[in-house]
Design an enzyme around this catalytic site. Structure first.
Site, PDB file in Angstrom:
ATOM      1  N   CYS A  78      14.272  80.104  36.505  1.00  0.00           N
ATOM      2  CA  CYS A  78      13.890  81.503  36.303  1.00  0.00           C
ATOM      3  C   CYS A  78      13.856  81.786  34.810  1.00  0.00           C
ATOM      4  O   CYS A  78      14.871  81.705  34.127  1.00  0.00           O
ATOM      5  CB  CYS A  78      14.888  82.421  36.997  1.00  0.00           C
TER       6      CYS A  78
ATOM      7  N   ALA B 208      28.373  70.469  28.099  1.00  0.00           N
ATOM      8  CA  ALA B 208      27.380  69.466  27.734  1.00  0.00           C
ATOM      9  C   ALA B 208      26.235  70.055  26.919  1.00  0.00           C
ATOM     10  O   ALA B 208      25.639  69.365  26.099  1.00  0.00           O
ATOM     11  CB  ALA B 208      26.835  68.786  28.995  1.00  0.00           C
ATOM     12  N   THR B 209      25.924  71.333  27.116  1.00  0.00           N
ATOM     13  CA  THR B 209      24.849  71.949  26.327  1.00  0.00           C
ATOM     14  C   THR B 209      25.189  71.927  24.844  1.00  0.00           C
ATOM     15  O   THR B 209      24.361  71.545  24.001  1.00  0.00           O
ATOM     16  CB  THR B 209      24.587  73.386  26.802  1.00  0.00           C
TER      17      THR B 209
ATOM     18  N   HIS C 164      32.677  70.643  34.537  1.00  0.00           N
ATOM     19  CA  HIS C 164      32.417  71.276  35.834  1.00  0.00           C
ATOM     20  C   HIS C 164      31.411  70.520  36.699  1.00  0.00           C
ATOM     21  O   HIS C 164      31.161  70.905  37.836  1.00  0.00           O
ATOM     22  CB  HIS C 164      31.992  72.744  35.667  1.00  0.00           C
TER      23      HIS C 164
ATOM     24  N   SER D 119      30.461  66.781  30.803  1.00  0.00           N
ATOM     25  CA  SER D 119      30.694  68.130  31.304  1.00  0.00           C
ATOM     26  C   SER D 119      31.815  68.106  32.322  1.00  0.00           C
ATOM     27  O   SER D 119      31.804  67.287  33.244  1.00  0.00           O
ATOM     28  CB  SER D 119      29.416  68.688  31.944  1.00  0.00           C
TER      29      SER D 119
ATOM     30  N   GLN E 143      25.730  64.529  34.499  1.00  0.00           N
ATOM     31  CA  GLN E 143      25.591  64.377  35.949  1.00  0.00           C
ATOM     32  C   GLN E 143      26.095  63.028  36.457  1.00  0.00           C
ATOM     33  O   GLN E 143      26.090  62.784  37.662  1.00  0.00           O
ATOM     34  CB  GLN E 143      24.120  64.548  36.343  1.00  0.00           C
TER      35      GLN E 143
ATOM     36  N   ASN F 142      19.480  66.055  36.431  1.00  0.00           N
ATOM     37  CA  ASN F 142      20.212  67.180  37.012  1.00  0.00           C
ATOM     38  C   ASN F 142      19.481  67.861  38.160  1.00  0.00           C
ATOM     39  O   ASN F 142      20.081  68.643  38.891  1.00  0.00           O
ATOM     40  CB  ASN F 142      20.517  68.215  35.924  1.00  0.00           C
TER      41      ASN F 142
END
Length: 377
Positions: free
Chosen positions: A326, A70-71, A201, A199, A181, A153
C-alpha cells in the site's frame, strides 16, 4: 483470535523471550552505558545476548552492531559502505542488488545515485531465484558491493548465496546479505559475508531490535549514517534497549536448538495445508517450487479471486497477507511478483502464508477450510 499465518511480516514472540525481558523493563532497569551497578548488570545482559546471537549466525560477538531492525541495518550496510568507499578514495562506483530485494535495500541503494553511484539490478527467474549467469555479467572490477537477500520476504525463495559469494569474490566486491527472513529458519554462517542484516521479530524475538554483522576481516568498514555518541563501535549511536536485546538474544538461543525441528514442523504444516486444499478441489498455483522456498512459506495464487478480498473476508478467522504494497493509499501490484514474471492480474490474485513454530495441524486444516469456503472450487 484469528489463526496467525503472517510470519513473513512478524513471527509470534517466543514465551522464553517474553520471560527473559520482563525484569529489564522495571526491576532491573538500567542504562547499559552507565557506570553504576544497574548499568553494569544491564551491560552484562546485553553482551550475553550479543554472544547468543553471534553463536546462531557463526559470528564473533564483536562483529554484531545492534540496530532498530533490519531496515536500519540495510541502510548502514549500503549507505555506510558507499560513504566509507568515497572517504577512502576507492574508485568503485557500482552497486549490484537483486531485483526483488526488500525496499529498504532498493531505496538505500537508489539514494546513492546522487553521490555518483550506478545501481544495477540483477534479474531473477520464475521462482524468485537470482539469475547467476546474469549476475556474472553484471559484477565487474567497478563493483563495490553486491547485495542479495538470503530469503525473499514475499515468496520465501532461497537465494544461492554460495554462487553469489563466488561471483562477488572473483571481482573483489564486498558482499551484503539481508538475512532477516533466514535467521532462525535456516542455518546461516555470516563468516562468508562482509555484511549481513538481522531482524529479531522475524525469528520469534521482540519488534524494534535488529543487528548488522560487520566482518572483522572485511576490507572496508561502513561509516555511521546517524550521529551521536560512540556506541556500537562508532557505527550506530544511541542508548541500547536492554529489554529488547535480551529478548532478541533469548530468541536466538532457543532457535539455535530448534532449527531442524522448526523447519520440519513448518514444512509438514504447509504440506498438510496444501493437501487439504486439494482434497477440497480448490484451484491454486504455487508461486515458488517447494525445493526453492524456506520451509513453511507459501505464496499462492487463487485464479479469479482478488487477494485483498480473500484477506478481508477471512480476516476474522485467519490472518494472512497479500503480495501487494500500500503506497500513498493506493494498492499496487507486488514488484517482487512482477519481476518474477507475473502479470498484474496474477499478482493481484496472490496471497502469502507462513506456518510458524506456534502453528498446529488444526491451524493448517482450519486455514484450508476457510480458504476453500471463500475462493470456491
Amino acid at each position: 483470535m484469528p489463526i496467525y499465518l503472517d510470519g513473513h511480516s512478524t513471527t509470534p514472540l517466543a514465551p522464553e523471550s517474553m520471560e527473559a525481558m520482563a525484569p529489564w523493563w522495571h526491576a532491573q532497569a538500567g542504562n547499559p552505558h552507565s557506570p553504576h551497578l544497574r548499568g553494569m548488570l544491564a551491560s552484562q545482559a546485553v553482551e550475553g545476548a550479543r554472544s547468543d546471537i553471534a553463536s546462531l549466525v557463526g559470528a564473533d560477538p564483536q562483529e554484531l552492531v545492534f540496530t532498530s531492525g533490519a531496515t536500519e541495518a540495510n541502510n548502514i550496510a549500503l549507505r555506510g559502505t558507499a560513504l566509507a568507499a568515497l572517504e577512502a578514495g576507492i574508485d568503485r562506483r557500482e552497486i549490484v542488488v537483486s531485483a526483488i530485494e526488500h525496499k529498504s535495500v532498493l531505496a538505500s541503494a537508489g539514494s546513492l545515485r546522487s553521490a555518483g553511484f550506478r545501481i544495477i539490478e540483477a534479474p531473477v527467474d520464475v521462482n524468485g531465484v537470482i539469475d547467476i549467469p546474469a549476475l556474472e555479467r553484471l559484477v565487474s572490477d567497478r563493483t563495490l558491493l553486491v547485495s542479495v537477500m538470503a530469503v525473499n520476504n514475499e515468496v520465501g525463495s532461497i537465494q544461492p548465496l554460495a554462487d553469489v559469494i563466488r561471483v562477488s569474490r572473483a571481482a573483489r566486491a564486498l558482499v551484503h546479505v539481508d538475512a532477516a527472513q533466514a535467521v532462525g529458519k535456516l542455518a546461516l554462517d555470516c563468516a562468508e559475508f562482509d555484511l549481513a542484516s538481522l531482524s529479531s521479530h522475524k525469528m520469534y524475538g521482540p519488534m524494534g531490535i535488529g543487528a548488522l554483522f560487520v566482518s572483522a576481516a572485511s576490507q572496508l568498514r561502513p561509516l555511521p549514517v546517524l550521529f551521536g555518541g560512540s556506541q556500537e563501535a562508532g557505527i550506530r549511536p544511541g542508548t541500547l534497549p536492554t529489554p529488547l536485546i535480551v529478548g532478541f538474544g533469548m530468541a536466538a538461543k532457543v532457535s539455535r536448538t530448534r532449527l531442524g525441528a522448526d523447519a520440519a514442523h513448518s514444512r509438514n504444516l504447509s504440506v498438510l495445508f496444501l493437501e487439504e486444499l486439494r482434497s477440497r478441489q480448490v484451484q491454486f498455483v504455487e508461486s515458488v517450487f517447494e525445493q526453492n522456498r524456506v520451509p513453511g512459506s507459501l505464496s499462492l495464487r487463487f485464479p479469479g479471486n482478488d487477494a485483498m478480498s480473500i484477506i478481508s473476508r477471512s480476516g476474522d478467522r485467519i490472518a494472512i497477507s497479500e503480495g501487494s504494497a500500500c503506497t500513498s493509499g493506493q494498492i499496487t501490484a507486488s514488484y517482487v511478483l512482477l519481476r518474477m514474471g507475473f502479470t498484474q492480474k496474477e499478482a493481484s490474485e496472490t496471497v502469502r502464508l507462513y506456518f510458524s513454530r506456534y502453528n498446529s495441524e488444526a491451524d493448517a486444516t482450519e486455514a484450508a477450510v476457510v480458504l476453500s469456503e471463500i475462493v470456491g472450487r
